[in-house]
Design an enzyme around this catalytic site. Sequence first.
Site, PDB file in Angstrom:
ATOM      1  N   LYS A  13       0.838  -1.212   0.000  1.00 61.89           N
ATOM      2  CA  LYS A  13       0.000   0.000   0.000  1.00 61.89           C
ATOM      3  C   LYS A  13       0.872   1.261   0.000  1.00 61.89           C
ATOM      4  O   LYS A  13       0.611   2.196  -0.744  1.00 61.89           O
ATOM      5  CB  LYS A  13      -0.929   0.039   1.235  1.00 61.89           C
ATOM      6  CG  LYS A  13      -1.893  -1.129   1.320  1.00 61.89           C
ATOM      7  CD  LYS A  13      -2.886  -0.962   2.463  1.00 61.89           C
ATOM      8  CE  LYS A  13      -2.272  -1.041   3.858  1.00 61.89           C
ATOM      9  NZ  LYS A  13      -1.704  -2.353   4.221  1.00 61.89           N
ATOM     10  N   ARG A  88      -9.054   1.008   9.243  1.00 60.85           N
ATOM     11  CA  ARG A  88      -8.649  -0.364   9.526  1.00 60.85           C
ATOM     12  C   ARG A  88      -9.730  -1.139  10.276  1.00 60.85           C
ATOM     13  O   ARG A  88      -9.546  -2.315  10.559  1.00 60.85           O
ATOM     14  CB  ARG A  88      -7.388  -0.342  10.386  1.00 60.85           C
ATOM     15  CG  ARG A  88      -6.124  -0.702   9.610  1.00 60.85           C
ATOM     16  CD  ARG A  88      -4.990  -0.734  10.596  1.00 60.85           C
ATOM     17  NE  ARG A  88      -3.841  -1.444  10.139  1.00 60.85           N
ATOM     18  CZ  ARG A  88      -2.808  -0.906   9.506  1.00 60.85           C
ATOM     19  NH1 ARG A  88      -2.804   0.352   9.187  1.00 60.85           N
ATOM     20  NH2 ARG A  88      -1.768  -1.652   9.186  1.00 60.85           N
ATOM     21  N   ARG A 127      12.804 -10.116   3.084  1.00 63.47           N
ATOM     22  CA  ARG A 127      13.157  -8.732   3.398  1.00 63.47           C
ATOM     23  C   ARG A 127      14.041  -8.657   4.632  1.00 63.47           C
ATOM     24  O   ARG A 127      15.054  -7.976   4.642  1.00 63.47           O
ATOM     25  CB  ARG A 127      11.885  -7.914   3.601  1.00 63.47           C
ATOM     26  CG  ARG A 127      12.111  -6.440   3.530  1.00 63.47           C
ATOM     27  CD  ARG A 127      10.831  -5.668   3.429  1.00 63.47           C
ATOM     28  NE  ARG A 127      10.031  -5.796   4.626  1.00 63.47           N
ATOM     29  CZ  ARG A 127       8.719  -5.918   4.626  1.00 63.47           C
ATOM     30  NH1 ARG A 127       8.066  -5.982   3.503  1.00 63.47           N
ATOM     31  NH2 ARG A 127       8.067  -6.012   5.748  1.00 63.47           N
ATOM     32  N   ARG A 137      12.447  -2.552  11.124  1.00 65.04           N
ATOM     33  CA  ARG A 137      11.429  -2.039  12.039  1.00 65.04           C
ATOM     34  C   ARG A 137      11.187  -3.081  13.107  1.00 65.04           C
ATOM     35  O   ARG A 137      11.292  -4.273  12.858  1.00 65.04           O
ATOM     36  CB  ARG A 137      10.128  -1.787  11.268  1.00 65.04           C
ATOM     37  CG  ARG A 137      10.105  -0.452  10.578  1.00 65.04           C
ATOM     38  CD  ARG A 137       9.001  -0.325   9.578  1.00 65.04           C
ATOM     39  NE  ARG A 137       7.720  -0.891  10.001  1.00 65.04           N
ATOM     40  CZ  ARG A 137       6.640  -0.885   9.235  1.00 65.04           C
ATOM     41  NH1 ARG A 137       6.682  -0.353   8.039  1.00 65.04           N
ATOM     42  NH2 ARG A 137       5.502  -1.403   9.664  1.00 65.04           N
ATOM     43  N   ARG A 148      -0.505  -9.626  12.856  1.00 68.87           N
ATOM     44  CA  ARG A 148      -1.119  -8.529  12.098  1.00 68.87           C
ATOM     45  C   ARG A 148      -2.051  -9.067  11.014  1.00 68.87           C
ATOM     46  O   ARG A 148      -3.083  -8.468  10.714  1.00 68.87           O
ATOM     47  CB  ARG A 148      -0.030  -7.649  11.483  1.00 68.87           C
ATOM     48  CG  ARG A 148       0.825  -6.966  12.541  1.00 68.87           C
ATOM     49  CD  ARG A 148       1.978  -6.231  11.918  1.00 68.87           C
ATOM     50  NE  ARG A 148       1.527  -5.022  11.266  1.00 68.87           N
ATOM     51  CZ  ARG A 148       2.156  -4.421  10.257  1.00 68.87           C
ATOM     52  NH1 ARG A 148       3.270  -4.931   9.783  1.00 68.87           N
ATOM     53  NH2 ARG A 148       1.693  -3.319   9.748  1.00 68.87           N
TER      54      ARG A 148
HETATM   55  P1  AMP Z   1       1.189   0.268   8.816  1.00 64.48           P
HETATM   56  O1  AMP Z   1       2.458   0.999   8.560  1.00 64.48           O
HETATM   57  O2  AMP Z   1       0.012   0.865   8.097  1.00 64.48           O
HETATM   58  O3  AMP Z   1       1.303  -1.199   8.521  1.00 64.48           O
HETATM   59  O4  AMP Z   1       0.855   0.407  10.363  1.00 64.48           O
HETATM   60  C1  AMP Z   1       1.740  -0.052  11.372  1.00 64.48           C
HETATM   61  C2  AMP Z   1       0.993  -0.236  12.686  1.00 64.48           C
HETATM   62  O5  AMP Z   1       0.432   1.003  13.112  1.00 64.48           O
HETATM   63  C3  AMP Z   1      -0.206  -1.182  12.628  1.00 64.48           C
HETATM   64  O6  AMP Z   1       0.170  -2.527  12.778  1.00 64.48           O
HETATM   65  C4  AMP Z   1      -1.033  -0.686  13.805  1.00 64.48           C
HETATM   66  O7  AMP Z   1      -0.500  -1.130  15.035  1.00 64.48           O
HETATM   67  C5  AMP Z   1      -0.826   0.818  13.733  1.00 64.48           C
HETATM   68  N1  AMP Z   1      -1.855   1.475  12.890  1.00 64.48           N
HETATM   69  C6  AMP Z   1      -1.660   2.093  11.682  1.00 64.48           C
HETATM   70  N2  AMP Z   1      -2.806   2.580  11.194  1.00 64.48           N
HETATM   71  C7  AMP Z   1      -3.765   2.274  12.103  1.00 64.48           C
HETATM   72  C8  AMP Z   1      -5.175   2.497  12.153  1.00 64.48           C
HETATM   73  N3  AMP Z   1      -5.834   3.128  11.167  1.00 64.48           N
HETATM   74  N4  AMP Z   1      -5.842   2.031  13.242  1.00 64.48           N
HETATM   75  C9  AMP Z   1      -5.205   1.399  14.237  1.00 64.48           C
HETATM   76  N5  AMP Z   1      -3.892   1.148  14.255  1.00 64.48           N
HETATM   77  C10 AMP Z   1      -3.160   1.580  13.192  1.00 64.48           C
END
Ligand code: AMP
Length: 192
Positions: A13, A88, A127, A137, A148
């Site tokens: 994404k 989400r 990766r 990370r 996740r």
């Molecule tokens: P991402 O980089 O989008 O994969 O997000 C990394 C982490 O941030 C996720 O695994 C969640 O713990 C948190 N996170 C990101 N966006 C959201 C959201 N819209 N709602 C809740 N937690 C989020």
Amino acid sequence: MNIILLGPPGAGKGTQAKVLEETHGIVQLSTGDMLRAAVAAGGELGQEAKAVMDAGRLMPDDIMIQIISERIGQPDCAKGFTLDGFPRTTTQAEALERMLVEKSLKLDFVVEIAVDDDILVDRIDTRVAEMPESERRSDDNVETLRKRLGVYHEQTAPILPFYRDRDMLKQVDGMTSIEEVARQIEQVVSAV
Ligand code: AMP
């Protein structure tokens, strides 16, 4: 043009949101990046975010809704935005719908980048093996990814019918190259 990119963690994404930023000048709004910035800055939000992200869980809806509500009102979003990582949950999707009406903004479409779980696990393995430790990370490991993915199927995938019912959902095959996924998204964009 205002777009949502949906898909499991690691589906690409963020990469595709950056492509859209370059090709169409619409800003990437990544809630994950916003939370990582909060972690780097320290503070209460950052501390909570670190614990939640490392555990592969989600941040509370009210916090995320407020963050996005403030962000989409900023001037750089006027030309359009790609939401990457938000909504989400169904609660977030419903709040977004209300927020857009209030701000007189319109969602053009939602792209689901579809990728099978097994492929995502293989990708993360590769990766992590290729990346220097300093660049990894703390949520970049197979164990957290599996958690996740569970959260994605339980809490995020139910949003798909929400947008399908509104005739907004377009699916692209994410199990191919970055260029090919970008080409499929471009086809959706040009059909609008
Ligand atoms: P991402 O980089 O989008 O994969 O997000 C990394 C982490 O941030 C996720 O695994 C969640 O713990 C948190 N996170 C990101 N966006 C959201 C959201 N819209 N709602 C809740 N937690 C989020």
